[in-house]
Write an enzyme that holds these catalytic residues in place. Structure first.
Site, PDB file in Angstrom:
ATOM      1  N   ASP A 139       0.841  -1.194   0.000  1.00 23.37           N
ATOM      2  CA  ASP A 139       0.000   0.000   0.000  1.00 23.37           C
ATOM      3  C   ASP A 139       0.878   1.246   0.000  1.00 23.37           C
ATOM      4  OD1 ASP A 139      -2.227  -1.598   0.152  1.00 23.37           O
ATOM      5  OD2 ASP A 139      -2.439  -1.419   2.322  1.00 23.37           O
ATOM      6  N   LYS A 140       0.334   2.338  -0.494  1.00 24.39           N
ATOM      7  CA  LYS A 140       1.067   3.607  -0.569  1.00 24.39           C
ATOM      8  C   LYS A 140       1.699   3.976   0.768  1.00 24.39           C
ATOM      9  CE  LYS A 140       0.492   8.527  -1.591  1.00 24.39           C
ATOM     10  NZ  LYS A 140      -0.457   9.614  -1.982  1.00 24.39           N
TER      11      LYS A 140
END
Length: 297
Positions: A139-140
């Site tokens: 995930d970012k």
């Protein structure tokens, strides 16, 4: 006096001396640049606060934090990638350490400021025909170890035999509250809503997900957990920590109350696998951010 200054060939490092916000801080320490120039540096992801990329103009700064500005010239050099560093590379794979705040792959809104785009630019400097292929994602807002394939054959091998090839995926999670049980196993069936929110379903028609955890250290407010994945489902750790009653710090999407470290409290610490070509067992580590330890002391 809002900062203490240090420099090297690739970056400028400032230590924050008093409470302020990021854009005003940068305008003061980079007083020789125009406001638009400083804003552009922020937008391009060239600013790191402690251990994560930060692009918000009003991000609050506290005394003692380190603000690193990556120089423009350094940002386009082959050996200087923004928001990540290469841990290992051979003809088949690239293993990197990703900072929080950097996308793994492109979205509709962001095409270039991603790991994948930067690595494509990097390998094409050697040969315009070179490519990199996504094997798995972070995930970012999750930091840590990631692997990419450098050819189609390796990509297919890794994706087709992922469960056999990968021997260990260990994360460290900073969660809200004191986890009293020293270790545990969480198993559920994950499903996804129309708004892309993952959740544990009471029936068995979702994706089976199994997570193991053990407490490394804790206080009354936060716990630091070592988390091992038996399966690798979308947002698995984030959902299972919510199920445990201890959502990951900064994870508003899955029930967190606050964000005291300015990022998601999730870090991919270890990735160990058999090399898809040589079969050699490899193990790569990325240091756990200091803020995780400091909050859970």
């Amino acid at each position: 006096m809002k900062s203490k200054f240090r420099s090297n060939n690739n970056s400028l490092t400032y230590t924050v001396k008093e409470h302020t916000e990021l854009l005003p801080f940068l305008l003061e320490v980079m007083h020789n640049r125009s406001r638009n120039s400083v804003k552009s540096i922020l937008t391009r992801g060239q600013i790191t606060v402690d251990d994560h990329i930060e692009t918000k103009h009003n991000y609050p700064l506290k005394p003692g934090q380190q603000v690193i500005v990556l120089k423009n010239k350094a940002a386009i050099k082959q050996d200087q990638l923004i928001g990540m560093s290469i841990i290992f590379e051979d003809k088949d794979i690239i293993v990197i350490n990703k900072e929080a705040g950097l996308l793994s792959i492109a979205t509709k809104k962001e095409k270039q400021q991603t790991v994948h785009h930067q690595l494509m630019e990097y390998v094409r400097q050697q040969d315009p025909q070179n490519r990199v292929f996504v094997v798995h994602r972070l995930d970012k807002e999750t930091s840590g170890v990631m692997m990419f394939a450098k050819n189609e054959k390796t990509k297919r091998q890794l994706q087709d035999k992922w469960k056999d090839i990968v021997k260990e995926r260990t994360y460290v999670a900073l969660v809200e509250g004191k986890v009293t049980k020293p270790s545990g196993r969480i198993a559920s069936w994950l499903k996804e809503t129309k708004t892309h929110l993952m959740y544990s379903s009471p029936d068995k028609n979702g994706q089976h997900a199994v997570t193991h955890y053990k407490v490394l250290q804790s206080n009354n407010e936060f716990s630091l957990l070592e988390v091992q994945l038996e399966t690798g489902r979308k947002n698995q750790i984030r959902v299972h920590m919510k199920d445990l009653g201890h959502p990951i710090v900064g994870d508003k999407k899955y029930g967190a109350n606050g964000n005291p470290i300015g990022r998601l409290g999730l870090h991919a610490k270890v990735l160990s696998f058999n090399h898809p070509t040589t079969g050699q067992l490899l193990l790569f580590k990325a240091d756990v951010p200091r803020s995780f330890y400091n909050k859970s002391k």
